[in-house]
Design a protein around this motif. Sequence first.
Motif, PDB file in Angstrom:
ATOM      1  N   UNK A  15       0.997  -1.206   0.070  1.00 30.70           N
ATOM      2  CA  UNK A  15       0.128   0.161   0.104  1.00 30.70           C
ATOM      3  C   UNK A  15       0.892   1.104  -0.015  1.00 30.70           C
ATOM      4  N   UNK A  16       2.009   1.183   0.935  1.00 31.04           N
ATOM      5  CA  UNK A  16       2.914   2.419   0.837  1.00 31.04           C
ATOM      6  C   UNK A  16       3.771   2.519  -0.456  1.00 31.04           C
ATOM      7  N   UNK A  17       3.993   1.456  -1.283  1.00 35.61           N
ATOM      8  CA  UNK A  17       4.483   1.509  -2.487  1.00 35.61           C
ATOM      9  C   UNK A  17       3.834   2.059  -3.406  1.00 35.61           C
ATOM     10  N   UNK A  18       2.515   1.657  -3.817  1.00 36.23           N
ATOM     11  CA  UNK A  18       1.372   2.138  -4.489  1.00 36.23           C
ATOM     12  C   UNK A  18       1.380   3.652  -4.432  1.00 36.23           C
ATOM     13  N   UNK A  19       1.074   3.840  -3.024  1.00 37.72           N
ATOM     14  CA  UNK A  19       0.694   5.557  -2.887  1.00 37.72           C
ATOM     15  C   UNK A  19       1.939   6.431  -3.120  1.00 37.72           C
ATOM     16  N   UNK A  20       3.175   5.882  -2.759  1.00 36.65           N
ATOM     17  CA  UNK A  20       4.475   6.425  -3.265  1.00 36.65           C
ATOM     18  C   UNK A  20       4.380   6.980  -4.847  1.00 36.65           C
ATOM     19  N   UNK A  24       4.553  10.202  -7.005  1.00 36.08           N
ATOM     20  CA  UNK A  24       5.534  10.738  -7.822  1.00 36.08           C
ATOM     21  C   UNK A  24       4.942  11.012  -9.330  1.00 36.08           C
ATOM     22  N   UNK A  25       3.797  10.154  -9.758  1.00 33.44           N
ATOM     23  CA  UNK A  25       3.459  10.177 -11.099  1.00 33.44           C
ATOM     24  C   UNK A  25       2.304  11.420 -11.218  1.00 33.44           C
ATOM     25  N   UNK A  46      -5.253  13.117  -0.010  1.00 35.44           N
ATOM     26  CA  UNK A  46      -5.471  13.796  -1.200  1.00 35.44           C
ATOM     27  C   UNK A  46      -5.635  12.471  -2.142  1.00 35.44           C
ATOM     28  N   UNK A  47      -5.271  11.179  -2.113  1.00 35.14           N
ATOM     29  CA  UNK A  47      -5.252  10.283  -2.776  1.00 35.14           C
ATOM     30  C   UNK A  47      -6.616   9.516  -2.752  1.00 35.14           C
TER      31      UNK A  47
END
Length: 92
Positions: A15-20, A24-25, A46-47
């Motif tokens: 979940x942390x990786x997907x949010x990061x 970035x994108x 905000x996500x």
Amino acid sequence: MARSVWKGPFVDSYVLKKAERARESGRHEVIKIWSRRSTILPQFVGLTFGVYNGRKHIPVSVTEDMIGQKFGEYSATRTFYGHAGDKKARRR
């Protein structure tokens, strides 16, 4: 029982990786997750996450008020159709 303070909040690593990656994108698309047990962190504000409820992904827009709560709290797993006795009460 609450989680120990010294352990910190639990969040699945994916979940942390997907949010990061979403931060970035810069895209504003729904991030599909299956982890209802993960805690909402300040970097998620905000996500929009699609939290799986066993049947479909429910979109959850994270705000500042949600920090510290679990994703599962915002994605109901059961549908309430009402009590059986209510139909009779409406007829009268």
